[in-house]
Design a protein around this motif. Structure first.
Motif, PDB file in Angstrom:
ATOM      1  N   ASP A  40      -4.869  -5.493   2.632  1.00 20.65           N
ATOM      2  CA  ASP A  40      -4.781  -4.534   1.439  1.00 20.65           C
ATOM      3  C   ASP A  40      -5.651  -3.288   1.500  1.00 20.65           C
ATOM      4  OD1 ASP A  40      -2.970  -6.607  -0.021  1.00 20.65           O
ATOM      5  OD2 ASP A  40      -4.345  -7.447  -0.864  1.00 20.65           O
ATOM      6  N   GLU A  82      -0.704   7.428  -8.959  1.00 17.65           N
ATOM      7  CA  GLU A  82       0.308   6.344  -8.641  1.00 17.65           C
ATOM      8  C   GLU A  82      -0.018   5.761  -7.440  1.00 17.65           C
ATOM      9  OE1 GLU A  82       3.495   9.018  -8.052  1.00 17.65           O
ATOM     10  OE2 GLU A  82       3.987   9.020 -10.330  1.00 17.65           O
ATOM     11  N   LYS A 113      -1.881   0.185  -8.150  1.00 18.65           N
ATOM     12  CA  LYS A 113      -1.791  -1.504  -7.908  1.00 18.65           C
ATOM     13  C   LYS A 113      -2.796  -2.013  -7.276  1.00 18.65           C
ATOM     14  CE  LYS A 113       0.967  -0.698  -3.679  1.00 18.65           C
ATOM     15  NZ  LYS A 113       2.131  -0.950  -2.797  1.00 18.65           N
TER      16      LYS A 113
END
Length: 537
Positions: A5, A170, A174
């Motif tokens: 990640d 953007e 997440k």
């Protein structure tokens, strides 16, 4: 968040950078990108602390999702703002007014607000001068929001900033935004920009793999490294700190509370600002570090100017990756400087030993210093030989580690790590020749975790290994005129095979006999057939 990640976040941000920088070169765009990432971290950290501080009073913005909760709270509680900000300074050491928080800025960008550029300018000034107890003047000085590289007219520049900020918002929405995650992303981007900058990257970036070696070494017990890590280092210094990654690596080794205070010095203004942001972004409070913009060779930092040995600032660990073979101006006055007068001045053509002596002067009695230098310091003659000889005779050089070539963005030459101590137990020098232990890469070679662990373990336990590491007694070094060329003591050359000439001769005689016998047999057949015979019988 997994390592995958983290890499994904880094790759996402790097892709945004490549997509948006247009005609702007990577170095210029780096400053915008990293500053916005920094603002995002400060804002998220601040809002999380504010939520905790206000508890049930923290507004629910469900019905106004585009308005940050703190904006709603400030609007409804004007009389309580001063007390709230006082508490926040106590808890997180800084304050950000709601209009300058990342979410407010990102909302302006999303709606293409024509005032975004002015808000950013005000916000940057506010953070520099008012957010923290100690002012961070010039923190954003390298980011020119009025630059024509963003656009010729105000409206063009504003639109470009709206696009950049919206894409970043953007791209990282997440991902988690803890200091570890964004800090790692920041370091990743610095590394990617460094790779794109080539030689110029040497000014601000020490590859993480090499940082890991230095930081592991200086955090081990100085007198007996085999006993493991120190519990705490009160003061740590990097006098050529670049973007601060080396200092942060030392902190990482010992944990958040393992260092009393971090001290860094950096000559390049852009890099100096990167370092200050990097510290804050990794959760280091402004009271826990001090980074100074200045020239270490001139020793222009007031806190390091104390000539009285009893009063001078002393450090438990000193780490550095100074510029290699830097040209400097050694003056008569510097010859009398307390850092150099017992050793002499490094030559004009290479300040390597001047940097080393600067750091060594401030090393505490129980401290450890690890510095990256070019191999020339190990064997060059003249003034450098005199300095090297005295350091060896006084028992200050503990370990010499030779690293593989092409590990740096800025140079392909192999470098070495010198480990120095004020008081060291062994009357020998440990030589580690790790020049052949690496993984080859397209642009740079890499040290894998196994290579790093082997170097650190060899230092820690002072182990010897054929063609890799050896403890060399001082008598042998003295017999070599205090030359520290690593291959002189730990050769990695493969010994030539010893040839037994008698055995070779016997084999040749046997072969000749076999040839003669085969020729005679063959000629017998040729004779019967009436054909010409083979020569040699």
């Amino acid at each position: 968040m997994t390592e995958n990640d983290q890499k994904q976040l880094g790759d996402t941000l790097w892709a945004i950078a490549n997509q948006l920088r247009g005609a702007m070169n990577a170095d210029d765009f780096r400053d915008y990108m990293l500053s916005f990432l920094f603002l995002r971290y400060l804002s998220d950290n601040y809002e999380a602390a504010a939520k905790k501080e206000l508890g049930r009073d923290y507004p629910d913005n469900t019905h106004q999702p585009n308005t940050p909760p703190l904006t709603l709270w400030y609007d409804a509680n004007e009389a309580d703002i001063a007390e709230f900000e006082k508490q926040m300074r106590r808890k997180v050491h800084y304050v950000i007014e709601p209009e300058f928080l990342w979410n407010s800025i990102a909302e302006q960008a999303r709606t293409q607000d024509g005032e975004l550029l002015r808000t950013l300018q005000q916000g940057f000034k506010y953070i520099e001068n008012e957010s923290f107890e100690s002012t961070f003047q010039g923190l954003f000085s390298e980011i020119n929001l009025d630059s024509e590289k963003l656009g010729k007219k105000y409206a063009d520049r504003n639109a470009k900033l709206c696009t950049i900020i919206t894409k970043i918002a953007e791209g990282i929405a997440k991902f988690s935004t803890t200091s570890d995650i964004l800090g790692d992303a920041y370091e990743y981007l610095i590394g990617e920009f460094a790779a794109g900058s080539g030689k110029k990257a040497g000014e601000f970036y020490t590859p993480q793999q090499i940082s890991s070696i230095l930081s592991a070494i200086v955090t081990l017990d100085s007198q007996d490294p085999s006993t493991g890590k120190k519990k705490k280092l009160n003061k740590v210094l990097d006098f050529a700190c670049g973007s601060g990654s080396l200092l942060l690596n030392v902190r990482k080794q010992l944990g958040t509370h393992g260092i009393g205070k971090i001290y860094g010095q950096e000559k390049n203004i852009t890099t100096y600002n990167l370092a200050r942001m990097n510290m804050l972004l990794h959760g280091v409070k402004d009271s826990e570090f001090e980074i100074y913009h200045g020239d270490s060779l001139l020793n222009d930092w007031d806190i390091l100017k104390e000539a009285n040995p009893a009063k001078k600032l002393q450090f438990d660990a000193v780490v550095a990756n100074p510029p290699f073979s830097y040209r400097w101006e050694p003056t008569a006055a510097l010859g009398e400087d307390f850092r150099f007068k017992n050793y002499g001045l490094a030559p004009k053509s290479a300040a390597d030993f001047a940097f080393l002596l600067h750091g060594f002067h401030f090393l505490g009695q129980e401290g450890v210093m690890a510095i990256i230098l070019p191999h020339g310091v190990l064997f060059r003659g003249g003034a450098e030989q005199r300095i090297r000889t005295k350091l060896l005779q006084d028992g200050h050089i503990d370990t010499v580690i030779g690293l593989p070539a092409n590990l740096f963005f800025s140079t392909g030459i192999p470098v070495c790590i010198l480990v120095l101590k004020r008081c060291k137990k062994p009357d020998d020098v440990l030589f580690v020749n790790a020049s052949e232990h690496y993984e080859k890469g397209k642009r740079q070679n890499r040290l894998l975790p196994a290579h790093i662990d082997k170097i650190v373990s060899t230092y820690q336990f002072r182990t010897e290994e054929d063609r890799y590491a050896r403890r060399v007694p001082m008598e042998e070094i003295e017999a070599n005129d205090f030359n520290l060329n690593i291959s002189r003591y730990v050769s990695i050359a493969t010994p030539e095979e010893v040839i037994d000439l008698g055995a070779v001769n016997r084999t040749l005689v046997e072969l000749e006999q076999q040839v003669a016998a085969s020729t005679a047999k063959h000629n017998a057949f040729l004779k019967e057939l009436g054909l010409p015979l083979l020569p040699g019988e």
